[in-house]
Design a protein around this motif. Structure first.
Motif, mmCIF file in Angstrom:
data_model
loop_
_atom_site.group_PDB
_atom_site.id
_atom_site.type_symbol
_atom_site.label_atom_id
_atom_site.label_comp_id
_atom_site.label_asym_id
_atom_site.label_seq_id
_atom_site.Cartn_x
_atom_site.Cartn_y
_atom_site.Cartn_z
ATOM 1 N N ARG A 371 -25.939 4.994 -4.832
ATOM 2 C CA ARG A 371 -26.534 5.895 -5.822
ATOM 3 C C ARG A 371 -25.567 6.052 -6.993
ATOM 4 O O ARG A 371 -24.346 5.971 -6.825
ATOM 5 C CB ARG A 371 -26.826 7.267 -5.208
ATOM 6 N N HIS A 372 -26.134 6.330 -8.164
ATOM 7 C CA HIS A 372 -25.323 6.619 -9.347
ATOM 8 C C HIS A 372 -25.921 7.837 -10.034
ATOM 9 O O HIS A 372 -27.136 7.917 -10.260
ATOM 10 C CB HIS A 372 -25.319 5.431 -10.320
ATOM 11 N N SER A 373 -25.071 8.790 -10.368
ATOM 12 C CA SER A 373 -25.545 10.008 -11.028
ATOM 13 C C SER A 373 -24.651 10.347 -12.202
ATOM 14 O O SER A 373 -23.438 10.066 -12.193
ATOM 15 C CB SER A 373 -25.581 11.191 -10.049
ATOM 16 N N GLN A 375 -24.049 13.709 -15.069
ATOM 17 C CA GLN A 375 -24.379 15.110 -15.352
ATOM 18 C C GLN A 375 -23.620 15.579 -16.592
ATOM 19 O O GLN A 375 -22.607 16.262 -16.480
ATOM 20 C CB GLN A 375 -24.029 15.992 -14.152
ATOM 21 N N ARG A 412 -29.260 16.145 -15.858
ATOM 22 C CA ARG A 412 -28.936 15.568 -14.555
ATOM 23 C C ARG A 412 -29.796 14.329 -14.346
ATOM 24 O O ARG A 412 -31.030 14.398 -14.394
ATOM 25 C CB ARG A 412 -29.173 16.572 -13.430
ATOM 26 N N GLU A 413 -29.105 13.228 -14.092
ATOM 27 C CA GLU A 413 -29.798 11.957 -13.880
ATOM 28 C C GLU A 413 -29.211 11.270 -12.656
ATOM 29 O O GLU A 413 -27.997 11.087 -12.560
ATOM 30 C CB GLU A 413 -29.646 11.057 -15.110
ATOM 31 N N GLU A 414 -30.080 10.902 -11.714
ATOM 32 C CA GLU A 414 -29.655 10.185 -10.516
ATOM 33 C C GLU A 414 -30.522 8.947 -10.363
ATOM 34 O O GLU A 414 -31.758 9.030 -10.378
ATOM 35 C CB GLU A 414 -29.745 11.059 -9.268
ATOM 36 N N THR A 454 -33.830 11.514 -10.089
ATOM 37 C CA THR A 454 -33.774 12.782 -10.828
ATOM 38 C C THR A 454 -33.541 12.463 -12.297
ATOM 39 O O THR A 454 -32.668 11.643 -12.629
ATOM 40 C CB THR A 454 -32.639 13.686 -10.318
#
Length: 763
Positions: A371-373, A375, A412-414, A454
């Motif tokens: 996963r990569h997020s 913020q 916020r981006e996931e 997200t």
């Protein structure tokens, strides 16, 4: 005509008397309005006649000391060093001055609390066992179960949670409430930043430990323009490796500030602070179950030290703040403070999804995928505060009005790999076996990680209006405060996930809170009694997915009372307090949501503000300086925290709140050498205790999990050697001196016995 003759006559008398006094051999000195002139030094070969004993001069114009004039013995006084910060010569210290401002403050109020860094760190680790949450800054610390209101340099801070360049932190509670004119149940944390000072100086410090930790700091204070402009520059570097495999943390800080005193009653401070954190933090010790379908038991100790994320995952956090603050006194009775601050933070995280370890299959459950997020967050804060001071009917008053406003944007981006791409990864990547780990991670790229989990943006507006009154009576024997605070919150949320049912939500909430506090010196200078009551709230940002409304604010109300005493000429300090707090309107999941019977028409809200908690307990502190360089200190605290309402977790009702030890205690002894060859050497020993606590109650998914109480011993020594204007300090600290096994007892890493050596020079 007679009046004109008086001036020459007086001048002649003064000249004559001055000449006679100079000619006479005596120890007296004539008093004149003219500048004094030193008498000529006699030649080396000429003998000097010693002064005669007794009154020799008989001229009435000379001031003669009586023969039996007694000596005047002056009381001892203290000259403070340049390191003293009780007075800010740059003009930016009006807020701190409140801690010494008579009649509202006194020595009883300002008695230093007994602090224990070991207990504080242990409570943080117990409440937040995952190092990842601490690294990303997601963990919200609180004093007693409720999110603590935050201040920075006395200004309300909403939205900006990372406090940079902190020099000192005070907790406004108890007897400090009538002094500062602010209150909240559990206290208010106020972070004071390091600022320029009028005295130039430099400080260098370095420490290294046996647990692969290094820390280096440098600080420079200087004068840019004499009596006008001063500056400060600070740098720090911290590096820690372990305790898990591949784990490492590097933190760098830089700060710079300039103070300009543009008039005797007005000053301005410009400051810039930045921080960079790069860490490959591992999650806590993995939980396990014995076989598929069974309940989760708890942390699997054979995997202690195993890093589930591997070497290529990590967190990168960059934070910055720029501010300009004004501190002035346009009128003798009026103080103005204002500020404009810009705060920003970017968090990037690369990690893997992790499941529960299954002992029977010897692998982690579920499909492992990367996963990569990201913020990013930006906040702009504006502050204005005015404090007026006046007397009325033999009482002294401070009336403070403040306005604080925050504009904040949080994104916020996931992202994850598309399902088809994920399924093409090797089986050893998707099915993770600790005995043969495959840490391969697909490098991040926008065109590769296209599955959106997200994608939301929040735009928040916070406004806080404050009005407080402080009143001192009977020369400070009685101090009273009361105040109101109105908070207004506006939130706009844009959800850009594909297929979302509520892509745009906007709502407003508001809350009125108050405080009342009183200090009374039952025995002036020796015993003080205090009592406070207050309310507070935590602005909610949770949005109900069905109603589209922001959840109501979590609220709290509390009561606190106690006493503080100083005896034996200040050598003995004691304090005791008790509190009762109620947390209400806590947002919980609605148990009737999507119920086939009670929610057949899909009308039940997803969330309900129905959770409640009650906190009660007390604290005792004492410090004793019996003789010589000995100092003994002790602190004990008890908190009984229980859940009184929980619609989604009814099994918690009536039980203590998890991960909150009810008892903590500390005791320390210090000896400092004040004379002789060992002057500057100090020896100290501190014992810290944390009681047993419940980490998890048994439910449908987990077994109950409890941990026993434990104590940790810390030994330390410091030696300061002063050479003219240079002070050298060397120190040794042995943490967990008894080598208590925290992994076996508490399932926590990073608390082994550790020896820290340090060196500091100030010049």
């Amino acid at each position: 005509m007679p009046s004109r003759a008086v001036v020459p006559l007086l001048a002649a008398l003064l000249l004559v008397s001055g000449g006679r006094a100079a000619a006479a051999t005596t120890t007296t000195t004539p008093i004149t309005s003219a500048p004094s002139v030193a008498a000529p030094t006699p030649p080396a070969a000429q003998p000097v006649t010693p002064p005669a004993v007794g009154p020799v001069a008989t001229d009435p114009g000379a001031l003669v000391r009586p023969e039996r004039d007694p000596l005047i013995k002056m009381d001892a006084y203290e000259v403070k060093s340049a390191e003293d910060t009780s007075f800010d010569g740059t003009g930016m210290g009006s807020y701190e001055q409140q801690l010494r401002d008579w009649p509202f403050a006194n020595e009883l109020v300002m008695a230093q609390p007994v602090e224990d860094e070991v207990v504080d760190v242990q409570l943080v680790q117990i409440a937040n066992p995952s190092a990842v949450d601490l690294a990303t800054g997601d963990a919200r610390l609180s004093l007693r179960g409720f999110p603590t209101p935050l201040l920075r340099n006395g200004f309300v801070t909403m939205g900006a949670t990372d406090m940079l360049n902190t020099l000192r932190t005070i907790v406004i509670q108890g007897a400090l409430v009538p002094v500062m004119g602010r209150a909240a149940p559990g206290g208010i944390q106020d972070f004071w930043t390091a600022r320029p000072r009028t005295t130039p100086g430099k400080k260098l410090e370095y420490s290294i430990s046996t647990e692969q930790t290094q820390n280096a700091t440098a600080e420079v204070f200087g004068v840019s323009v004499p009596k006008r402009v001063w500056h400060r520059v600070g740098l720090s570097y911290t590096r820690r490796e372990g305790p898990e495999e591949f784990a490492a943390n590097t933190t760098m800080n830089a700060s710079a500030a300039v103070s300009w005193k543009h008039s005797p009653v007005a000053s301005t401070l410009w400051a810039v602070d930045v921080q960079s954190v790069r860490t490959n933090a591992a999650p806590a010790i993995p939980d396990y179950r014995l076989a598929t379908g069974q309940k989760i038991v708890g942390p699997y100790l054979p995997l202690a030290g195993f890093n589930v994320f591997g070497p290529d995952a990590g967190v990168r956090r960059r934070t910055g703040a720029a501010s300009v603050l004004f501190d002035g006194q346009p009128r003798r009775w009026l103080t103005l403070r204002a500020g404009l601050e810009s705060w920003w933070r970017t968090v990037e995280q690369d990690r893997f999804t992790t499941g529960v370890y299954n002992v029977a299959t010897r692998r982690f459950e579920g499909t492992r995928e990367p996963r990569h997020s990201e913020q990013p967050q930006e906040v702009l804060l504006a502050h204005l505060e005015a404090t007026g001071r006046f007397d009325f009917w033999r009482t002294q008053h401070k009336l403070m009005a403040a306005f604080n406003h925050t504009w904040g944007t949080y994104t916020r981006e996931e992202l994850a790999l598309p399902t088809a791409v994920r399924n093409q990864l090797p089986a050893s990547v998707r099915l993770f076996y600790p005995s043969a780990p495959n840490y391969y991670r697909t490098p991040f790229a926008d065109e590769v990680y296209t599955r959106v989990l997200t994608d939301r943006e929040e735009n928040a507006r916070y406004t806080a209006l404050e009005l407080t009154e402080r009143m001192g009576m009977a020369a400070g024997r009685l101090v009273f405060t009361t105040g109101l605070r109105q908070d207004l919150v506006g939130l706009t949320l844009e959800d850009r996930r594909p297929g979302t049912t509520l892509p745009y939500v906007s709502d407003r909430v508001q809350q009125l809170t108050y405080h009342v506090g009183v200090n009374y010196q039952a025995l002036p200078g020796r015993l003080l009694v205090f009592a406070t009551t207050s309310t507070a709230f935590d602005p909610s940002t949770r949005v109900d997915s069905r109603t589209g409304r922001i959840q109501g604010n979590d609220t709290t109300r509390g009561y606190e009372t106690g006493l503080k005493g100083r005896f034996q000429d200040g050598e003995l300090e004691l304090s005791a307090s008790g509190f009762l707090l109620f947390n209400q309107d806590i947002s919980r999941r609605n148990p009737l949501y999507d119920d086939p019977i009670y929610d057949a028409n899909q009308t039940q809200p997803q969330l309900v503000a129905a959770g409640e908690e009650r906190f009660s307990g007390g604290k005792f502190e004492g410090r004793w300086r019996p003789w010589g360089g000995w100092t003994f200190a002790a602190r004990a605290a008890y908190t009984r925290a229980i859940t009184t309402a929980s619609p989604d977790l009814p099994e918690e009702v009536g039980r203590p709140i998890t991960r909150l030890p009810p008892y903590t205690a500390t005791a320390s002894g210090t000896y400092a050498f004040a004379k002789g060859r060992l002057k500057g050497l100090s020896l100290a020993a501190t014992w810290s205790y944390v009681s047993a606590f419940t980490a998890q109650y048994e439910d449908k998914q987990r077994y109950a999990l409890e941990y026993p109480g434990y104590g940790l011993l810390t030994l330390s020594t410091n030696w300061t050697i002063r050479r003219k204007k240079v002070a050298h300090t060397v120190g040794l600290t042995l943490r967990n001196a008894g080598d208590y096994d925290m992994v076996k007892s508490q399932a926590r890493l990073g608390n082994d016995r550790e020896l820290v050596s340090s060196y500091r020079v100030i010049f």
